[in-house]
Design an enzyme around this catalytic site. Structure first.
Site, short mmCIF file in Angstrom:
data_model
loop_
_atom_site.label_atom_id
_atom_site.label_comp_id
_atom_site.label_asym_id
_atom_site.label_seq_id
_atom_site.Cartn_x
_atom_site.Cartn_y
_atom_site.Cartn_z
N GLU A 122 0.84 -1.21 0.00
CA GLU A 122 0.00 0.00 0.00
C GLU A 122 0.87 1.26 0.00
O GLU A 122 0.46 2.29 -0.54
CB GLU A 122 -0.96 0.02 1.19
CG GLU A 122 -1.96 1.15 1.08
CD GLU A 122 -2.94 1.22 2.22
OE1 GLU A 122 -3.83 2.08 2.15
OE2 GLU A 122 -2.81 0.46 3.20
N ALA A 133 -3.54 7.63 7.52
CA ALA A 133 -2.80 7.11 8.68
C ALA A 133 -1.42 6.59 8.30
O ALA A 133 -0.77 5.92 9.10
CB ALA A 133 -3.62 6.00 9.35
N ASN A 211 -11.92 6.86 0.40
CA ASN A 211 -11.00 7.14 1.50
C ASN A 211 -9.60 7.39 0.93
O ASN A 211 -9.10 6.61 0.13
CB ASN A 211 -10.97 5.98 2.50
CG ASN A 211 -12.33 5.74 3.14
OD1 ASN A 211 -12.90 4.67 3.01
ND2 ASN A 211 -12.86 6.74 3.80
N GLY A 212 -8.96 8.48 1.34
CA GLY A 212 -7.62 8.79 0.86
C GLY A 212 -7.60 9.33 -0.55
O GLY A 212 -6.62 9.13 -1.28
N ASP A 239 -17.23 -1.48 6.83
CA ASP A 239 -17.42 -1.59 8.27
C ASP A 239 -18.53 -0.68 8.79
O ASP A 239 -18.90 -0.75 9.96
CB ASP A 239 -16.12 -1.31 9.02
CG ASP A 239 -15.57 0.09 8.78
OD1 ASP A 239 -16.12 0.83 7.94
OD2 ASP A 239 -14.56 0.45 9.43
N ASP A 264 -9.26 -3.99 5.31
CA ASP A 264 -8.27 -2.98 5.72
C ASP A 264 -8.06 -3.04 7.23
O ASP A 264 -7.92 -2.03 7.90
CB ASP A 264 -8.72 -1.57 5.29
CG ASP A 264 -7.57 -0.56 5.32
OD1 ASP A 264 -6.40 -0.97 5.47
OD2 ASP A 264 -7.85 0.66 5.19
N LEU A 298 -9.40 8.59 10.66
CA LEU A 298 -9.62 7.15 10.64
C LEU A 298 -8.37 6.43 10.15
O LEU A 298 -7.72 6.85 9.19
CB LEU A 298 -10.77 6.79 9.71
CG LEU A 298 -12.20 6.95 10.24
CD1 LEU A 298 -13.19 6.76 9.11
CD2 LEU A 298 -12.47 5.95 11.35
N ALA A 299 -8.02 5.36 10.83
CA ALA A 299 -6.98 4.46 10.34
C ALA A 299 -7.72 3.37 9.55
O ALA A 299 -8.69 3.66 8.87
CB ALA A 299 -6.17 3.92 11.50
N GLY A 300 -7.29 2.14 9.62
CA GLY A 300 -8.03 1.07 8.97
C GLY A 300 -9.20 0.64 9.82
O GLY A 300 -9.73 1.42 10.62
#
Length: 372
Positions: A122, A133, A211-212, A239, A264, A298-300
């Site tokens: 990644e 993150a 995301n990202g 999620d 993730d 947020l992380a994973g």
């Protein structure tokens, strides 16, 4: 081995019947009837789930380069119905990534563990503005030679690599690397034209869509619209925290069978709330939500991919579409669909038996049951 009296997932639909297999599938469908070794009791038999984007769980992280950690992770995934996974690394310095690659190269699947289906890099070829993150100190311009060194260190197992296409050298990187591994756009601030140029150069996937990356805007469509126009496959974290359920339904309608479900997941998955480390940075999990410590970033996730499948269904995605997005499509993303991701004669006998409420009843890898 025969499983009968079940709904078998064949070519995108469920049909009544059974499946017969040794280490590979020998027959499947309505013709497999009668007394079996396992009674499906009217439940479902699906291909084993394939998680192509997972960093870790149960206190372990693929980036640690720990043989014991990889064993523990493979057992965690298998117990919940993931039969193949891609250890996914974070944005780290090359020596740390090399150590992680060596651990994957030397990995031997335990009898009750999931297969490693390839490596997902990644990082570190990402952009600062959309790093999320990922550790900014370890970001690196797209580097073909570095990719080849890491791929060699893994034993040629890198199957997926994320790149921000606006970074210097990204387009030549994509042209060079895409024959060897699937190139995904992610952690990027790219506009539509830049993203389309990247897809035209050989990229074919998008990392955790929405995301990202920039949002989908009607005058600035960005990576999301470029992925749609280019026919790319895309990932979603289902999620319920990273993506609103309405957007999950919308994305499925837009991308159809090009949608891939991912977890993730981080080392905090399967663990109690508390503080953990991700790529050298502190994260905090509270009520199952993982963020960079002291921030709202947020992380994973903290879910298993089977949880993601269940939630996608609860959000309104059909069971058939969710199963496809967690099995055949990820197999295609990593170019393993001739072996994994479907129930058909000759395919590896990686199977999950679910009851009528979608609870895991039995998991088989290479025809051997790995859960009790």
């Amino acid at each position: 081995m025969r499983i009968t009296n079940a709904k078998i997932f064949l070519d995108g639909v469920f049909v009544d019947g059974g499946v017969e297999f040794s280490d590979r599938i020998t027959a499947a469908g309505p013709a497999v009837t009668g007394l079996g070794d396992l009674d499906g009791e009217g439940g479902y038999v699906i291909p084993g789930l394939i998680d192509i984007h997972t960093h870790g769980a149960v206190g372990e992280d693929a980036s640690d380069g720990s043989p014991e950690g990889l064993n523990r992770l493979s057992q965690y995934y298998a117990a919940g119905g993931v039969t193949a996974w891609c250890p996914t690394t974070m944005t780290l310095k090359e020596p740390e990534l090399t150590r992680a690659m060596h651990a994957v190269r030397d990995f031997v699947r335990p009898e009750n563990g999931a297969k490693v289906a390839g490596v997902n890099l990644e990082g570190p070829f990402l952009c600062y503005a959309k790093r999320g993150a990922q550790n900014p100190d370890n970001l690196h311009a797209p580097d073909v030679e570095m990719f080849h060194r890491l791929n060699e260190a893994s034993g040629g197992q890198v199957r997926l690599v994320t790149v921000a296409p606006e970074e210097p050298g990204a387009i030549p990187f994509i042209r060079e690397v895409s024959p060897a591994a699937t190139v995904s756009l992610g952690h990027t601030a790219a506009d539509y034209d830049t993203a389309r140029a990247a897809y035209d150069a050989g990229a074919s996937h998008a990392t955790h869509l929405f995301n990202g990356m920039p949002s989908l805007h009607h005058r600035e469509p960005g990576v999301i619209a470029a992925a749609s126009d280019a026919g790319a496959t895309v990932e979603l974290i289902t999620d319920g925290l990273h993506i609103h359920p309405a957007v999950i339904r919308l994305t499925h309608r837009l991308f159809g069978d090009r949608l891939t479900l991912i977890s993730d997941s981080l080392r905090c998955a399967g663990m109690p709330d508390g503080d953990y480390i991700l790529g050298g940075q502190a994260i905090t999990m509270k009520d199952g939500k993982a963020t960079l410590s002291g921030s709202d970033t947020l992380a994973g996730s903290s879910i298993h991919l089977m949880d993601g499948l269940h939630r996608a269904v609860s959000f309104g995605v059909s069971l058939e579409a969710a199963v496809t997005a967690a099995t055949l499509t990820p197999a295609k993303v990593i170019r393993r669909e001739d072996e994994l991701g479907s129930i058909a004669p000759g395919r590896q006998a990686d199977l999950v038996v679910l009851d009528r409420e979608l609870n895991v009843k039995a998991v088989y890898i290479d025809g051997r049951r790995v859960n009790k």
